[in-house]
Structure formats: structure tokens, C-alpha cells
Scaffold this motif. Sequence first.
Motif, PDB file in Angstrom:
ATOM      1  N   ARG A 133       0.927  -1.329   0.027  1.00  0.00           N
ATOM      2  CA  ARG A 133      -0.033   0.082  -0.183  1.00  0.00           C
ATOM      3  C   ARG A 133       0.935   1.135  -0.062  1.00  0.00           C
ATOM      4  O   ARG A 133       1.809   1.098   0.811  1.00  0.00           O
ATOM      5  CB  ARG A 133      -0.883  -0.116   1.168  1.00  0.00           C
ATOM      6  CG  ARG A 133      -2.018  -0.934   1.163  1.00  0.00           C
ATOM      7  CD  ARG A 133      -3.275  -0.491   2.292  1.00  0.00           C
ATOM      8  NE  ARG A 133      -2.275  -0.966   3.638  1.00  0.00           N
ATOM      9  CZ  ARG A 133      -2.570  -2.375   4.155  1.00  0.00           C
ATOM     10  NH1 ARG A 133      -3.237  -3.141   3.451  1.00  0.00           N
ATOM     11  NH2 ARG A 133      -1.913  -2.520   5.364  1.00  0.00           N
ATOM     12  N   ARG A 134       0.609   2.345  -0.869  1.00  0.00           N
ATOM     13  CA  ARG A 134       1.488   3.241  -1.044  1.00  0.00           C
ATOM     14  C   ARG A 134       0.675   4.339   0.118  1.00  0.00           C
ATOM     15  O   ARG A 134      -0.416   4.536  -0.006  1.00  0.00           O
ATOM     16  CB  ARG A 134       1.216   4.203  -2.281  1.00  0.00           C
ATOM     17  CG  ARG A 134       2.101   5.361  -2.549  1.00  0.00           C
ATOM     18  CD  ARG A 134       2.018   5.809  -3.995  1.00  0.00           C
ATOM     19  NE  ARG A 134       2.764   6.919  -4.225  1.00  0.00           N
ATOM     20  CZ  ARG A 134       2.647   8.348  -3.735  1.00  0.00           C
ATOM     21  NH1 ARG A 134       1.588   8.335  -3.132  1.00  0.00           N
ATOM     22  NH2 ARG A 134       3.503   9.085  -4.049  1.00  0.00           N
ATOM     23  N   THR A 135       1.545   4.801   0.960  1.00  0.00           N
ATOM     24  CA  THR A 135       1.113   5.551   2.235  1.00  0.00           C
ATOM     25  C   THR A 135       1.512   7.105   1.887  1.00  0.00           C
ATOM     26  O   THR A 135       1.033   8.015   3.056  1.00  0.00           O
ATOM     27  CB  THR A 135       1.593   5.264   3.512  1.00  0.00           C
ATOM     28  OG1 THR A 135       3.087   5.089   3.667  1.00  0.00           O
ATOM     29  CG2 THR A 135       0.676   3.660   3.640  1.00  0.00           C
ATOM     30  N   GLY A 136       2.389   7.479   0.992  1.00  0.00           N
ATOM     31  CA  GLY A 136       2.782   8.862   0.961  1.00  0.00           C
ATOM     32  C   GLY A 136       4.008   9.050   0.309  1.00  0.00           C
ATOM     33  O   GLY A 136       4.637   8.117  -0.403  1.00  0.00           O
ATOM     34  N   TRP A 137       4.654  10.219   0.378  1.00  0.00           N
ATOM     35  CA  TRP A 137       5.884  10.867  -0.142  1.00  0.00           C
ATOM     36  C   TRP A 137       6.533  11.792   0.881  1.00  0.00           C
ATOM     37  O   TRP A 137       5.896  12.387   1.638  1.00  0.00           O
ATOM     38  CB  TRP A 137       5.602  11.222  -1.526  1.00  0.00           C
ATOM     39  CG  TRP A 137       6.565  12.007  -2.027  1.00  0.00           C
ATOM     40  CD1 TRP A 137       7.557  11.327  -3.081  1.00  0.00           C
ATOM     41  CD2 TRP A 137       7.226  13.306  -2.294  1.00  0.00           C
ATOM     42  NE1 TRP A 137       8.416  12.137  -3.754  1.00  0.00           N
ATOM     43  CE2 TRP A 137       8.277  13.298  -2.958  1.00  0.00           C
ATOM     44  CE3 TRP A 137       6.938  14.492  -1.456  1.00  0.00           C
ATOM     45  CZ2 TRP A 137       9.195  14.549  -3.334  1.00  0.00           C
ATOM     46  CZ3 TRP A 137       7.977  15.669  -1.551  1.00  0.00           C
ATOM     47  CH2 TRP A 137       8.715  15.645  -2.636  1.00  0.00           C
ATOM     48  N   LEU A 138       7.670  11.597   0.741  1.00  0.00           N
ATOM     49  CA  LEU A 138       8.606  12.468   1.843  1.00  0.00           C
ATOM     50  C   LEU A 138       9.749  12.878   1.084  1.00  0.00           C
ATOM     51  O   LEU A 138      10.766  12.404   0.483  1.00  0.00           O
ATOM     52  CB  LEU A 138       9.064  11.403   2.988  1.00  0.00           C
ATOM     53  CG  LEU A 138       9.800  12.229   4.075  1.00  0.00           C
ATOM     54  CD1 LEU A 138       8.707  13.157   4.833  1.00  0.00           C
ATOM     55  CD2 LEU A 138      10.200  11.332   5.145  1.00  0.00           C
ATOM     56  N   LYS A 139       9.764  14.260   1.220  1.00  0.00           N
ATOM     57  CA  LYS A 139      11.270  15.086   0.874  1.00  0.00           C
ATOM     58  C   LYS A 139      12.174  14.957   2.150  1.00  0.00           C
ATOM     59  O   LYS A 139      11.737  15.320   3.197  1.00  0.00           O
ATOM     60  CB  LYS A 139      10.983  16.365   0.362  1.00  0.00           C
ATOM     61  CG  LYS A 139      12.243  17.212  -0.204  1.00  0.00           C
ATOM     62  CD  LYS A 139      11.506  18.668  -0.354  1.00  0.00           C
ATOM     63  CE  LYS A 139      12.700  19.571  -0.934  1.00  0.00           C
ATOM     64  NZ  LYS A 139      12.277  20.613  -1.556  1.00  0.00           N
ATOM     65  N   ALA A 140      13.527  14.846   1.733  1.00  0.00           N
ATOM     66  CA  ALA A 140      14.415  14.980   2.768  1.00  0.00           C
ATOM     67  C   ALA A 140      14.455  16.324   3.480  1.00  0.00           C
ATOM     68  O   ALA A 140      14.312  17.374   2.721  1.00  0.00           O
ATOM     69  CB  ALA A 140      15.911  14.712   2.344  1.00  0.00           C
ATOM     70  N   GLU A 141      14.498  16.596   4.686  1.00  0.00           N
ATOM     71  CA  GLU A 141      14.406  17.654   5.473  1.00  0.00           C
ATOM     72  C   GLU A 141      15.752  18.499   5.699  1.00  0.00           C
ATOM     73  O   GLU A 141      15.905  19.514   5.865  1.00  0.00           O
ATOM     74  CB  GLU A 141      13.857  17.339   6.786  1.00  0.00           C
ATOM     75  CG  GLU A 141      12.472  16.821   6.955  1.00  0.00           C
ATOM     76  CD  GLU A 141      12.088  16.610   8.432  1.00  0.00           C
ATOM     77  OE1 GLU A 141      12.950  16.564   9.272  1.00  0.00           O
ATOM     78  OE2 GLU A 141      10.656  16.107   8.641  1.00  0.00           O
ATOM     79  N   ALA A 142      16.865  17.754   5.373  1.00  0.00           N
ATOM     80  CA  ALA A 142      18.180  18.129   5.570  1.00  0.00           C
ATOM     81  C   ALA A 142      18.900  17.058   4.751  1.00  0.00           C
ATOM     82  O   ALA A 142      18.755  16.014   4.387  1.00  0.00           O
ATOM     83  CB  ALA A 142      18.509  18.574   6.968  1.00  0.00           C
ATOM     84  N   PRO A 143      20.171  17.730   4.081  1.00  0.00           N
ATOM     85  CA  PRO A 143      21.365  16.686   3.535  1.00  0.00           C
ATOM     86  C   PRO A 143      21.722  15.667   4.314  1.00  0.00           C
ATOM     87  O   PRO A 143      21.775  15.919   5.512  1.00  0.00           O
ATOM     88  CB  PRO A 143      22.268  17.875   3.424  1.00  0.00           C
ATOM     89  CG  PRO A 143      21.724  19.135   3.131  1.00  0.00           C
ATOM     90  CD  PRO A 143      20.753  19.198   4.150  1.00  0.00           C
ATOM     91  N   GLY A 144      21.578  14.388   3.865  1.00  0.00           N
ATOM     92  CA  GLY A 144      22.114  13.501   4.566  1.00  0.00           C
ATOM     93  C   GLY A 144      21.134  12.738   5.537  1.00  0.00           C
ATOM     94  O   GLY A 144      21.363  11.754   6.078  1.00  0.00           O
ATOM     95  N   GLN A 145      19.767  13.127   5.343  1.00  0.00           N
ATOM     96  CA  GLN A 145      18.818  12.449   5.792  1.00  0.00           C
ATOM     97  C   GLN A 145      18.698  11.077   5.303  1.00  0.00           C
ATOM     98  O   GLN A 145      18.310   9.994   6.087  1.00  0.00           O
ATOM     99  CB  GLN A 145      17.414  13.067   5.834  1.00  0.00           C
ATOM    100  CG  GLN A 145      16.421  12.409   6.623  1.00  0.00           C
ATOM    101  CD  GLN A 145      14.840  13.086   6.489  1.00  0.00           C
ATOM    102  OE1 GLN A 145      14.794  14.073   5.843  1.00  0.00           O
ATOM    103  NE2 GLN A 145      13.837  12.681   7.057  1.00  0.00           N
ATOM    104  N   PHE A 146      18.606  10.826   4.177  1.00  0.00           N
ATOM    105  CA  PHE A 146      18.634   9.429   3.435  1.00  0.00           C
ATOM    106  C   PHE A 146      19.850   9.076   2.808  1.00  0.00           C
ATOM    107  O   PHE A 146      20.239   9.410   1.615  1.00  0.00           O
ATOM    108  CB  PHE A 146      17.375   9.495   2.293  1.00  0.00           C
ATOM    109  CG  PHE A 146      16.326   9.917   2.836  1.00  0.00           C
ATOM    110  CD1 PHE A 146      15.790   9.246   4.097  1.00  0.00           C
ATOM    111  CD2 PHE A 146      15.439  10.815   2.307  1.00  0.00           C
ATOM    112  CE1 PHE A 146      14.422   9.643   4.530  1.00  0.00           C
ATOM    113  CE2 PHE A 146      14.216  11.192   2.904  1.00  0.00           C
ATOM    114  CZ  PHE A 146      13.652  10.765   3.970  1.00  0.00           C
ATOM    115  N   ALA A 147      20.788   8.799   3.639  1.00  0.00           N
ATOM    116  CA  ALA A 147      22.342   8.658   3.110  1.00  0.00           C
ATOM    117  C   ALA A 147      22.661   7.245   2.869  1.00  0.00           C
ATOM    118  O   ALA A 147      23.698   6.853   1.959  1.00  0.00           O
ATOM    119  CB  ALA A 147      23.350   9.272   4.207  1.00  0.00           C
TER     120      ALA A 147
END
Length: 668
Positions: A139-153
Motif C-alpha cells: 500500500r502506498r502511504t505517501g511521499w517524503l522529501k528530505a528535511e536536510a542533506p544526509g537524511q537518506f544517506a
Amino acid sequence: MPFTPYFGKLLHAFNHKSLHFTSLFFAILCVCLQSESAPVFAQRSDISIILPTTQTDVGYARSVSKRLKRMLNSIGLAADIFEEGALSRNHLKRLVILPLNREVSTKTAQRLTDFVGRGGKLLVTYNLANEVAPLLSLRRTGWLKAEAPGQFATIHFNAPEISGLPSSTHQASWNITLAEPAAPETKIIGYWHTADGESTQYPALFVGKAGAFFSHIFLSDDIQTKTELLAALLGHLVPEFRGAIAKQSVENLTTIGHTKNSEALTQFIARRGVSHASEALKTGQDLAQQAREAYTRGTYEAAISTARAAQAAFSKAYYLSQASVANEGRAVWNHSGLGAYPGDWERSAQELAAAGVNMILPNMAWGGVAHYPSQFLPGSKRLEQYGDQIAQCVSAANRHGLEVHIWKITWNLEEAPEEFQQNMRETGRTQRSATGEPLNWLCPSHPENVLLELNSLLEIVKNYDVDGIHLDYIRYPGSHACYCEECRHRFSLAAKKRLEAWPASVLPKTGRHAAEYTSWRAQQITRLVRMLHKRARKLKPDIKISAAVFGGYPACVASIGQDWVAWAKAGYIDFVCPMNYTEDTKEFTELLENQLALLPKGFAIYPGIGATASNSILTAGDVVGKIYLARILGASGWAIFDYSIDTSHALLPALEMGVGTQKAVPPH
């Protein structure tokens, strides 16, 4: 179709003495390959990549798909790329990849449902269409933009049942799609972690009975581990793929850097005579033999893992065998302007110096934004969050003996605040295409834009102890610009011509005044380079001016108005970094040879090596190989794009082993 017709063609050619006995086999091969139904010689492709057709980002999807196809080829799997609208049932074989498909048609959804029902597998990245999610029990529940560099590293994995799955991989993603399992058989096997190693608790990779979903796209950073991840994942989904993956792993054991086979690698290491390299070579040779034996036995998982260990040993031997050059510029671009570790330039400078790098080119400003307190440009969010990035970078670099050349992106307004962009458009300072469309670039012929660029560059020279200014995007966006009314007026005055048909009379190839306009465009770009050279040197006589430029010359003069050879000959720049971003060794060599021949004798050139540029899938070995070639051909140094946490992890250790073992001094 029977072979008889092709044998008849061959016999006909042979009777007419167009073939010799020694060419017989080759001729049979060529004749058979002319057939659309030559199953013996055709490369079989069991993977289909489906491009979207109903969304605006189809161009990006195509680019992502090409990178995916090359990654698959590197692990021994072939793939075909299809437009969704041209999709047929026959295109759906063993595995289907949906790279960026925000939605799929009803017809495609039904075909995919039937495909999964027949045992076919799906690999979906980033966009999880509503019609596709149920097939993967998600189930797709949303989309998320990184709040700061390195959040998704980084991504950390935990799936013991998937043979060969790496424990983690680096990937600097900027946003992700959120989803959750809709059935027990779909498992989360990977979670996103920050640059500091903390889990975000956001899932990165799901695997279920029908396939897998990755919450972003496969980027080119940490490419070696990324391809290992892809091999493990697809080998798990389609076990029949393991044989091809093992075969490729064994065959490519000694394809390291500029060496393409065992003999070349062995000879290179022997010539250097480094004892630790010889030991690593022997280890690799023993492991390679074990890998080949495992492949012959059909124990493919063992063959793959042993082959990887062998290649790691061979790579170590190759890195250790690299010479260190005393007078050489060893540069890295840093696109983020934050170093590899946001808020910690000390750590970045320390590890770069340890790897032998002696120059950093940090991106500190664009056409309409700055990562330092500027009198002329709006401050960036990075400035607000982390403070003055030039001051922090220079302070740390000075402590570790690194030169700092501030990288400024000119004209391009991409990162500028919307209010600033709007003001530039409303005051007639932005470019227009040949069809009249507004472009988000400052017009280089506008005096106020020239002054803005010049002032924002000179304030850096005045206010900071920097070693140089490095210009990027010092060009037009393409041959389609600029054709604004102000350009028409200024060109008419300069050329002393009355232009009745605009822009038709100056368009490339067809315009009556095309050649003159091409020259005039180039002059607008050169003007800024000339003025910067003159005024910056007056402020600081030893300041160095450089530029990142397109590698293909003189084509770039006509296409983007960038005459960097003229800048070098006039003395406006001190060194040049042509962006030779190619994986192909031959192309890299030809580009650099041409560039060296064009430049004045002794002029410093640092060819750009695109470790993570665009769709590049260069490994650390590939990068070191290109450094070796640059040295052999006579370059004064090299520049690597892009220094980040990923290249820090994957590339710097390789440089430290041999390329950067001796402290180097820039030659200019």
C-alpha cells in the motif's frame, strides 16, 4: 526459419570467390546474424524495462532506465527498454522493471496482472502506481522529501535468505516514496539511515512473492555495492539468473582500471614491484581459481562470492601499484557546498588530505543564491542552517594543506529563491529560447547581469583567503538560447546590421547571420571571464582562475558559446577542467589527447572524471584507471566529480593506497 536459405547464400558467396576457407566460420556467423530468427547467436533478454508514456518526467525515466540497463549488463543480465504504449504480451518474459511509472494504463495493468499470475517478477522503483501496488502486496502511504542533506544517506539490509545481499549501501537520496506491506509475505528488508548512521525507520526495500519495490531510484553513487545489491536481489527473485551473474563475475575478475585481462594486470603489477601488491595479486589469483571451479561445478552462489573476493584482491593490488606524482593537481568537486559531512568541514578536509587530494572545488554560489553572506545574492537555506560555508571550508582546508578554489555556477538561476527569479524575469534579465519561451538563466549580454556575476565573484576574492575562483555553467544552456529582444538590439548594434527576421536570421545552420551571431554569443561569455581575470588579479595577484568546461571542442563554441581554448591562450584562466565524463576508456583518451593538442604547451589541464556524474557507473577502479591514463597522456592533474559521503566511502581509500600516497603540490 530453417538454416538452408542462409547456407545457400554462403555457398553462393563462396563460389564467387568472395570468401576464403579461413573466413568460413566468420561468414556463417555473419549470415546467421542477418536473420531476425537466429536464436543460436542472438543475445537472450529476459528483462523488460517499461518506460512511462503518460507523465511529464518520461525523459528522466528514460535516463534512469539507461543507467539501469548498464548496471544489469555489468552483472551479466541483458534488458530491453520498451515504451508502455508499444508493450505486448511477448515483451513480458521473466522480469519486468518499472523505473518511474507513476501510473499505468488499464491494458498494461491487466498484462502485468497476468504476467505475475504466470510467475513473472516485478522490480518497481520510486513511483508505486495504484494499479501495481496490489501486485506486490503493498500500500502506498505517501511521499517524503528530505528535511536536510544526509537524511537518506545509506540503506541497511537484513535478509539472510537473500544470498550475496550487502549489509548496507550508500545512496544520497533526496526524497522517497512511503509504503507498507499489505500481506505477511511482503517483507521490509532495508531501512534508510542518516549520514550519522541513525535509522530513520523509513523502509527502503520491500521484497515479496511477486517482486520487489525500492522507495527511490538506483543512483550511481557507491556503484560497486549497488550492482552487488541488484545481482543479489534479482538472483533471489529469478534463481535462473544466478548462472549468468556467476559467469559475468568470473569473466570480469581482472577487468580493473586500464587493464582488461589477467596478463595486462599481472604485467602492470610486476613492473611496479610493490611487495604488498604482489601479495594481493597472489591472493586474487588463488581466489579466482576457486571461483572458476565453483562455476564449473554449478555452485553459482559460491562462484559469485568468491569472484567478488578475488576482484577485491586484484583491485587492491592495482591501487597499491599506482605511482605517486609530486607536482600534480589532485582536485575534487563538491556539489553540495557542505563537504561530505554537513556542518563538519574539518572532517572532510582531514580525510581528503589523508587520501592525497590537495585541492577542493566547493560549490558556494549559483546565479541567484549563495552559501555565504553575500552583498549581492540571496542567502541559501544551507547558509541559514550551517553558517558561512566559505569561511568554514577555508579554515579547515588551511589546517590540512588543501587549496580552496570556490566553485561558482554562473547565469543559472535553478537554486535561486522564487522571488529573486521572478524579479529577474519581470525586469527582462532572463534568457529566451528561439521560440520565445522564457528560460531560467540570466542573459549574459545584459550589463546588469554581468555586473551581478562579477560583483558576487569579486566579493569572495576580497573577503576570503581563497586560492582561486572556479567557474561553472560559464556558457549558454544550448544553441536554443539566447534570443531575447535585448540580445537582438545589442547584436544589431555590434554587427551594425538591421535584422528584419528575428531570430530566424541568426539561427544556427539556417540563419543568414548565424556565424556572426555564434561569434557574438561566445564574446558575451568571454567578457565575464576576461573582466574577472583583470579585476581579481588586481585585488589578489596570485589568485587562480579556472573553469569546468565541455570536453568537445570546438563544437562547444557554437553550441553553448564556450571558447575555453581562447581563454587559455589569452591567459584569462590558469587551468581548465574539461568534463570528460565517460565510462569508455577510448573516448576518455581521445578527448584528453585532443584537448592537450589544442592548449598552449605547458598549460595546466585537469581532466574531469565523472565518478557520480549523471548516469555514470564508474567504480573506484575505473576512476583510478582514468587517473593513470591522464598521467600517461601528460595532464597536470585531475578532478573528480563529486566529493560526497558516498565517494568518501567508496573512492578515497583506493586513492590513499597508491595515487595519493605522497603529498602532491599543484603544478601551476
